[in-house]
Scaffold this motif. Sequence first.
Motif, PDB file in Angstrom:
ATOM      1  N   ASP A  17      33.311  55.202  65.342  1.00  0.00           N
ATOM      2  CA  ASP A  17      32.396  54.201  64.951  1.00  0.00           C
ATOM      3  C   ASP A  17      32.205  53.303  66.141  1.00  0.00           C
ATOM      4  O   ASP A  17      33.383  52.943  66.551  1.00  0.00           O
ATOM      5  CB  ASP A  17      32.654  53.392  63.596  1.00  0.00           C
ATOM      6  N   THR A  18      31.019  52.761  66.450  1.00  0.00           N
ATOM      7  CA  THR A  18      30.810  51.821  67.398  1.00  0.00           C
ATOM      8  C   THR A  18      29.787  50.784  67.106  1.00  0.00           C
ATOM      9  O   THR A  18      28.998  50.200  67.796  1.00  0.00           O
ATOM     10  CB  THR A  18      30.284  52.421  68.814  1.00  0.00           C
ATOM     11  N   ALA A  19      29.785  50.466  65.764  1.00  0.00           N
ATOM     12  CA  ALA A  19      28.696  49.521  65.276  1.00  0.00           C
ATOM     13  C   ALA A  19      29.067  48.202  65.322  1.00  0.00           C
ATOM     14  O   ALA A  19      28.195  47.241  65.078  1.00  0.00           O
ATOM     15  CB  ALA A  19      28.384  49.880  63.542  1.00  0.00           C
ATOM     16  N   THR A  20      30.472  47.824  65.699  1.00  0.00           N
ATOM     17  CA  THR A  20      30.907  46.527  65.938  1.00  0.00           C
ATOM     18  C   THR A  20      31.446  46.609  67.289  1.00  0.00           C
ATOM     19  O   THR A  20      31.326  47.296  68.177  1.00  0.00           O
ATOM     20  CB  THR A  20      31.700  45.971  64.965  1.00  0.00           C
ATOM     21  N   SER A  21      32.068  45.363  67.656  1.00  0.00           N
ATOM     22  CA  SER A  21      32.832  45.292  68.816  1.00  0.00           C
ATOM     23  C   SER A  21      34.037  46.150  68.856  1.00  0.00           C
ATOM     24  O   SER A  21      34.409  46.329  70.163  1.00  0.00           O
ATOM     25  CB  SER A  21      33.167  43.836  69.127  1.00  0.00           C
ATOM     26  N   SER A  22      34.369  46.746  67.978  1.00  0.00           N
ATOM     27  CA  SER A  22      35.718  47.909  67.944  1.00  0.00           C
ATOM     28  C   SER A  22      35.132  48.959  68.145  1.00  0.00           C
ATOM     29  O   SER A  22      34.239  49.605  67.269  1.00  0.00           O
ATOM     30  CB  SER A  22      36.358  47.469  66.656  1.00  0.00           C
ATOM     31  N   LEU A  23      35.695  49.898  69.052  1.00  0.00           N
ATOM     32  CA  LEU A  23      35.454  51.125  69.274  1.00  0.00           C
ATOM     33  C   LEU A  23      36.484  51.924  68.745  1.00  0.00           C
ATOM     34  O   LEU A  23      37.687  51.898  68.863  1.00  0.00           O
ATOM     35  CB  LEU A  23      35.525  51.548  70.590  1.00  0.00           C
ATOM     36  N   ALA A  24      36.340  52.443  67.383  1.00  0.00           N
ATOM     37  CA  ALA A  24      37.211  53.153  66.675  1.00  0.00           C
ATOM     38  C   ALA A  24      37.007  54.754  66.612  1.00  0.00           C
ATOM     39  O   ALA A  24      36.003  55.258  66.202  1.00  0.00           O
ATOM     40  CB  ALA A  24      37.272  52.573  65.236  1.00  0.00           C
ATOM     41  N   VAL A  25      38.174  55.447  66.947  1.00  0.00           N
ATOM     42  CA  VAL A  25      38.169  56.920  67.060  1.00  0.00           C
ATOM     43  C   VAL A  25      39.336  57.430  66.221  1.00  0.00           C
ATOM     44  O   VAL A  25      40.462  56.968  66.536  1.00  0.00           O
ATOM     45  CB  VAL A  25      38.137  57.379  68.442  1.00  0.00           C
ATOM     46  N   ALA A  26      39.152  58.554  65.413  1.00  0.00           N
ATOM     47  CA  ALA A  26      40.468  59.202  64.989  1.00  0.00           C
ATOM     48  C   ALA A  26      40.250  60.583  64.843  1.00  0.00           C
ATOM     49  O   ALA A  26      39.053  61.277  64.876  1.00  0.00           O
ATOM     50  CB  ALA A  26      40.544  58.680  63.545  1.00  0.00           C
TER      51      ALA A  26
END
Length: 277
Positions: A17-26
């Motif tokens: 997810d990259t919808a916010t300032s956080s790039l989250a990958v799992a």
Amino acid sequence: MNEYENIRPPQRLLAFDTATSSLAVAVTEGGRVLAERNIHAERNHSAYLVTAIGDCLEAAGIAKQDIDGIAVGIGPGSYTGIRIAVTTAKTLAWSLRLPVYGVSSLAALALGGWAGASGQDAAALGELAARRGEAGRRATAGGHWIVPLIDARRGQAYTALFGVPAPGRLPERLEPDAIRLMDGWADELKRQLEQLPMDERPARLWFVGETEKHEAAIAPLIAAFGELVQFVPYELEGAWMGIAGLARTWLPADEVHALEPNYTQLAEAEAKRLRNA
């Protein structure tokens, strides 16, 4: 027969997810999170996303060819960020011939913020997502309400409402994703709570995510309900995006070429109010 009865989720899932300032990958396998990557990359997700995916797969010991499905945050949130994630997911899904699953970024944010603040166990919730769990119902006494917030400026936020009816359950959607004026949204939540009998109200109302700029709008809720209302500043983490993605895979996959970002729009009444402000 339930139309989803024969659906089985991918065994190995890549979620991001990259919808916010956080790039989250799992990367998940069954209900387990094998690896995650979290990068604060506001306005520069395109420079990091592909590398973060590769690093996460390597840490999980899985090659791209071993993935069984892709889950991607489709927003709402940053216009550019959402497009980067969705385009990347569609490209990977098409090239690797994999199913792709659009996930509400607000649903993932709600899950992660609430789980961390209320002490939920990631492994237990991952296992629950892997076996689909039970259908939810509106959270009442002893349950929780969760309001995820992504700031949209000018007194607005991308937001929704989720409920957890009892411990050991995953959040269930109660109100749709939308961009809302926060003072009006807080009034609506206050009205909903006041209409519930005391013994049917949730034990907690959690505001999670980008909460800082909206504390003033939420103040009347605190005045009315005290400690029932809780603020949880939170940036989405890969592990929770992975679990939210896994829960989504119990529904049919999206058609890869038809998958689109969810930008949301103000309701007409709110848009008119904002224009006249």
